[in-house]
Design an enzyme around this catalytic site. Structure first.
Site, PDB file in Angstrom:
ATOM      1  N   GLY B  47     135.086  72.920  25.078  1.00  0.00           N
ATOM      2  CA  GLY B  47     135.923  72.373  26.138  1.00  0.00           C
ATOM      3  C   GLY B  47     137.389  72.423  25.756  1.00  0.00           C
ATOM      4  O   GLY B  47     138.271  72.222  26.576  1.00  0.00           O
ATOM      5  N   GLY B  49     138.997  75.006  24.931  1.00  0.00           N
ATOM      6  CA  GLY B  49     139.628  76.177  25.516  1.00  0.00           C
ATOM      7  C   GLY B  49     139.581  77.412  24.644  1.00  0.00           C
ATOM      8  O   GLY B  49     140.429  78.297  24.770  1.00  0.00           O
ATOM      9  N   ALA B  87     136.677  71.837  11.905  1.00  0.00           N
ATOM     10  CA  ALA B  87     137.657  71.967  10.831  1.00  0.00           C
ATOM     11  C   ALA B  87     138.963  72.608  11.307  1.00  0.00           C
ATOM     12  O   ALA B  87     139.692  73.192  10.512  1.00  0.00           O
ATOM     13  CB  ALA B  87     137.090  72.776   9.659  1.00  0.00           C
ATOM     14  N   LYS B 288     149.007  77.393  14.631  1.00  0.00           N
ATOM     15  CA  LYS B 288     148.288  76.625  13.608  1.00  0.00           C
ATOM     16  C   LYS B 288     146.993  76.125  14.238  1.00  0.00           C
ATOM     17  O   LYS B 288     146.010  76.850  14.258  1.00  0.00           O
ATOM     18  CB  LYS B 288     149.180  75.487  13.102  1.00  0.00           C
ATOM     19  CG  LYS B 288     150.397  75.991  12.309  1.00  0.00           C
ATOM     20  CD  LYS B 288     151.279  74.874  11.783  1.00  0.00           C
ATOM     21  CE  LYS B 288     152.422  75.443  10.931  1.00  0.00           C
ATOM     22  NZ  LYS B 288     153.345  74.375  10.471  1.00  0.00           N
ATOM     23  N   GLY B 291     143.301  70.693  17.576  1.00  0.00           N
ATOM     24  CA  GLY B 291     142.181  69.927  18.135  1.00  0.00           C
ATOM     25  C   GLY B 291     141.784  68.685  17.372  1.00  0.00           C
ATOM     26  O   GLY B 291     141.420  67.673  17.965  1.00  0.00           O
ATOM     27  N   GLU B 292     141.842  68.713  16.064  1.00  0.00           N
ATOM     28  CA  GLU B 292     141.269  67.610  15.297  1.00  0.00           C
ATOM     29  C   GLU B 292     142.252  66.516  14.936  1.00  0.00           C
ATOM     30  O   GLU B 292     141.851  65.406  14.616  1.00  0.00           O
ATOM     31  CB  GLU B 292     140.714  68.151  13.981  1.00  0.00           C
ATOM     32  CG  GLU B 292     139.399  68.839  14.113  1.00  0.00           C
ATOM     33  CD  GLU B 292     138.820  68.993  12.738  1.00  0.00           C
ATOM     34  OE1 GLU B 292     137.800  68.369  12.464  1.00  0.00           O
ATOM     35  OE2 GLU B 292     139.409  69.718  11.912  1.00  0.00           O
TER      36      GLU B 292
END
Ligand code: FES
Ligand code: FES
Lengths: 452, 336, 162
Positions: B47, B49, B87, B288, B291-292
């Site tokens: 989700g 992208g 990760a 870079k 997400g996390e």
């Protein structure tokens, strides 16, 4: 389509392109693994341990086998190959110790013991409820400190002190950089504190699941929402004792993940059940499964001790972290390494020592979640930075800017920083929030350290 | 005086790419005779992208229109190996694999166009709108679609490319911890403003203002989506979310959403963010990853703001109303 | 177990369902009638992913035993797609990037539709109230609120799609 999503012709990178599946999402037409209709599909329910720590004296599946609609029942005897999960062995970081289906011992309330496969989910649930397991209860431990205390109930013979042993028999994932002890002796202030996080559920709105379908060519197709298809394929094949060439995984479109779909916990079980039943089998976590038996983000206890000079420079940082991994390791070592390497955070500290323990307790096993290992590190460090600022009566912005890493600085894992931008990021946030910084702090840059 | 306000800040960096390396991801690109470029992968879109971002990267590297790029992902028979979505590795690893595959396919495409135009492939450019032309001589041009057709039916050449991106393994030294733990670092800083009701112990997050530095943004719209979604998740992590509300006991563990506290829609404050771009030489087009890391600076910023509002010393999450009321009681007892 | 025959109208089509025991509307719609837009995020009434309209009112399909729905008119997102009666809402969701993984989205659109049918000029609070039973783990809700606001604005201006 609105103006803001118009993209500059000829260049795709850097443009606010609309998410590819947005049109199908809003019509409800995106195809998730469950939307593929498979004929003659069976359903699987796992009978799980009702106690946190026990020896298994007997597993009686006779009533489950007779139950309405039940097609097959699997115990550890039906796991042909390794008998244990081999999470992340593909990338070489975790030994297998967790049984696929328990044989002689359970180490947490919820541990899988028997899989019951039936024509409908309701029948599978009814069948699973009829499995009878006789336990000899063992003392259990739920707290990291208690687990490490002498005489604590022990979970694994191979880890007698209830913590994982890292290479060369180290008790912890370590960082040793500079001479922290000497620096503490010379520091103006010592600031010390313990920070805790609690287990958290990833909670993607789509629960983890898989449909395993036997093919006429001897291969199996697995429709899955796993976050990692290739590794899951190899892992499932290894557990089932077949070549990965016989597996075909189809997925790639998941209803959220956040780390909740990296465990590979679903697919091997669905595959084994399909092999035994010779029919397609769906295995899917219910929401209650997600809440109670799927891996959580671990509880982390992070103790930080800093040596600080009167001008705000941090000269030494000691970190001792206990990751409560729960009853089984899964990929916790990965989180421990990541946590250790992140120390001392985005600051340049010349003397650093860190020890990150993976401690076993009789809780639901923990594993990855968004920011694995780093989220608790950042939380503890940033709480500690404010604590130092308070102790020194210094502005917390200035404290961070002063210590922020610059290009060319040496990190504790012994690599030079070359892509720093923390100073600029803090300065931009100051402007955005109306925080006025002194002129010399406005002039700071990640490229070089001024006045030192 | 039941309501107290406070502000807090936090700054973080985030390691991009699978820790310890050894995590290959591949991509295969080929032109179809129907005029599309298919990128075959076995990566997973959760989700965030992935498919959109990989399509953008492929279109840019191929020099063809975005709408001619198809991302065919999530099939271990047709897609090459991928070490998984996690990760903060996907944009970086898969992006680099897609660039390598697209470059090879582009060069095959330009070879065919060069034969068609009777020039050297080195003199050719793409306009990204579906045309290939001689540098500086726009009229001397052939369309991408014609080139693909000619490759197939006239020259018998496959327009395709392979890419596999692998960062070598870098195990951590067991004694010192020496290693190459990541491929690049992203950065963020957040200021939180809160209001705490000292009677009920409830915290309202009034605003979250952040700056992010995540290298070049492949897609600013999706980046913003991650930051806003992460801010919300951070509020939940900070104020209520846990499967063990009375840790270390296992009591009162939630069985459903009704009892697993996630922040409600009404508790979501304004989220402002500014993006800085320090392109990373190791990332695809300087990217870079984001997400996390998006909950990491808001969580401590909010707790620091609560401590600032109440002059408290709370060091654990979640900071539930019960935690606040107990801390205020202890504070009052200490002052007596 | 005796199966009772229940007559329903789903997206304008008459259906006769053998309703054994407590079989839910969600199971019937997803598994028997192949309405895939009806998602299953919890089967506990806690997430809203299974939202549908029952006689025009918002309902959670996972909590409704079909045996109690004799004569009811059910609308799923498939039905709204066919009549294009959520077109403006869907367009606004796209413009505002109001979905990421998309798993909550059909339920969100149904809730937004139920709200705007009932109250064409909702306040921000009304919108938050209307979608409070629909969980989204990805977006942080802000783009969803904006999308519903913008759809309301367009519909008020006599936007098409209805
Ligand atoms: S599936 Fe019905 S509310 Fe969650
Ligand atoms: S978009 Fe993923 S749950 Fe809402």
């Amino acid at each position: 389509m609105s103006e803001k999503h118009k993209i500059e012709a000829g260049h795709a990178v850097g443009q606010p392109v609309t998410l590819r599946e947005l049109e199908s999402h809003v019509k409800g037409q995106t195809v998730y693994y469950e939307d593929v209709k498979v004929p003659r599909m069976l359903h699987l329910k796992v009978h799980r341990s009702s106690v946190a720590h026990a020896r298994i004296l007997d597993i009686d599946t006779s009533r489950a086998e007779q139950s309405d609609g039940v097609v097959s029942v699997l115990t550890y005897r039906d796991v042909p190959a390794t008998k244990v999960w081999t999470h992340f062995e593909a990338v070489g970081i975790a030994p297998g110790a967790e049984p696929i289906l328990a044989l002689d011992k359970v180490r947490w309330k919820g541990e899988p013991i028997v899989a019951v496969v039936a024509e409908s989910l309701k029948q599978a649930e009814d069948g699973a409820a009829k499995v009878k397991v006789t336990y000899e209860k063992l003392a259990s431990v739920f707290d990291v400190d208690a687990a490490l205390a002498p005489g604590a109930p022990n979970l694994f013979d191979c880890w007698p002190d209830n913590h994982y042993l890292f290479p060369d028999d180290h008790a912890a994932a370590q960082i040793r950089f500079g001479d922290a002890e000497k620096a503490f002796a010379e520091a103006d202030h010592i600031v010390e504190h313990v920070y805790n996080t609690r287990p958290i559920e990833q909670a993607p709105i789509e629960t983890a699941g898989c449909v395993a379908v036997p093919g006429s060519d001897g291969r199996f197709t697995l429709y899955t929402n796993s976050q990692s298809l290739s590794n899951t394929r190899n892992n499932a094949a290894e557990i089932a004792g077949i070549s990965p060439a016989r597996l075909h995984l189809i997925g790639g479109t998941a209803g959220g993940g956040f780390g909740g779909k990296v465990d590979m916990a679903i697919e091997p079980m669905a595959l084994l059940a399909a092999m035994k039943s010779k029919r397609p089998v769906k295995y899917r976590f219910t929401r209650e499964d997600e809440m109670t038996v799927s891996s959580t983000r671990a509880a982390w206890r992070v103790s930080i001790k800093d040596g600080v000079m009167q001008d705000g420079r941090i000269v030494a940082r000691y970190v001792t972290t206990h990751q409560d991994v729960g009853a089984y390791l899964r990929n916790s070592i990965y989180g421990a390494f990541k946590h250790a390497s992140h120390m001392p955070g985005p600051y340049t500290v010349p003397n650093v020592s860190a020890d990150v323990f993976c401690v076993f307790t009789n809780r639901t096993p923990s594993a990855a979640m968004r920011g694995f290992g780093v989220m608790p590190a950042s939380f503890a460090i940033e709480m500690q930075m404010d604590r130092i600022a308070k102790a020194l009566r210094m502005d917390p912005w200035q404290l961070r800017l002063k210590n922020a890493f610059r290009n060319g600085d040496m990190k504790a894992h012994r690599r030079e920083v070359w892509d720093a931008a923390l100073v600029e990021t803090i300065q931009a946030t100051a402007r955005l929030s109306g925080k006025d910084l002194p002129e010399d702090y406005k002039q700071m840059s990640s490229q070089k350290r001024l006045g030192s | 005086m039941a309501k107290k306000r406070g502000t807090g800040m936090a700054a973080v960096s985030y390691p991009i790419g699978m820790h310890l390396g050894g995590d290959p991801t591949g991509a295969l690109v080929h032109a179809t005779s129907g005029g599309n470029f298919v990128v075959a992968m076995s990566s997973v879109d959760l989700g965030q992208g992935l498919k959109t971002v990989m399509a953008q990267i492929a279109a840019e590297a191929l020099g063809v229109p975005l709408d001619t790029v198809i991302i065919d992902t999530g099939d271990t028979d047709t897609g090459p190996h991928c070490s998984g979505t996690g990760a903060s590795r996907t944009t970086h690893r898969a992006g680099n694999a897609v660039i390598a595959a697209a470059k090879e396919a582009r060069s095959a495409m330009l070879d065919v166009a060069a034969e068609m135009l009777e020039v050297s492939a080195a003199d050719l450019e793409t306009d990204g709108k579906g045309n290939i032309h001689v540098a500086g001589v726009e009229e001397k041009s052939v369309s991408v679609a014609e080139t693909v057709q000619a490759g197939t039916f006239q020259f018998g050449k496959t327009i395709a490319g392979r890419g596999l991106f692998l960062v070598p393994k870098s195990p951590q030294d067991p004694e010192t911890g020496e290693s190459d733990p990541h491929s690049t670092q992203a950065h963020a800083c957040t200021v939180a403003e809160v209001e705490v009701d000292t009677e009920s112990g409830e915290v309202e997050v009034l605003s979250l203002k952040s700056a992010y530095e995540i290298g070049r943004q492949i897609n600013p719209e999706l980046v913003k989506g991650q930051i806003v979604g992460g801010a919300w998740m951070a509020i939940g992590h900070t104020l209520c979310e846990t499967t063990a509300p009375y840790y270390p006991t296992t009591e009162h563990a939630p069985l459903d959403f009704l009892n697993y506290g996630m922040t409600g829609v009404a508790e979501m404050p304004e989220v402002e963010c500014e993006l800085l771009e320090f392109p990373s030489p190791s990332g695809p087009f300087g990217a870079k990853g984001v997400g996390e890391m998006v909950a990491n600076s808001p969580i401590p910023a909010i707790v620091n703001a609560i401590n600032n509002a109440l002059d408290l010393d709370i060091s654990d999450i979640p900071v539930t109303p019960e935690v606040i009321l107990r801390a205020l009681d202890a504070q009052a007892a200490g002052a007596d | 177990m005796t199966a009772k025959l229940v007559q329903l109208t789903v997206n304008g089509r008459e259906e006769h369902i053998a309703a054994d025991g407590l079989i839910s509307l969600q199971q019937v719609l997803r598994e028997k009638l192949d309405y895939n837009t009806v998602k299953d995020g919890c089967t506990q009434g806690g997430c809203g992913a299974c939202s549908v309209l029952v006689d025009g009112e918002l309902a959670l399909a996972c909590l409704l035993p079909v045996s109690r729905l004799e004569g009811a008119e059910i609308t799923t997102l498939e039905g709204l797609n066919e009549s294009n009666s959520a077109g403006v809402i869907q367009e606004s969701f796209v413009e505002h990037s109001a979905a990421q993984c998309g798993f909550c989205t059909s339920g969100m659109i149904i809730s937004a539709k139920a709200l705007l049918d009932e109250n064409p000029t909702p306040s921000r609070d009304d919108i938050m109230e209307a979608i409070s039973g629909n969980l989204c783990r990805c977006t942080g809700y802000l783009p969803i609120i904006e999308a519903v606001q913008s759809a309301a604005g367009k519909l008020a201006k006599g936007g098409d799609g209805e």
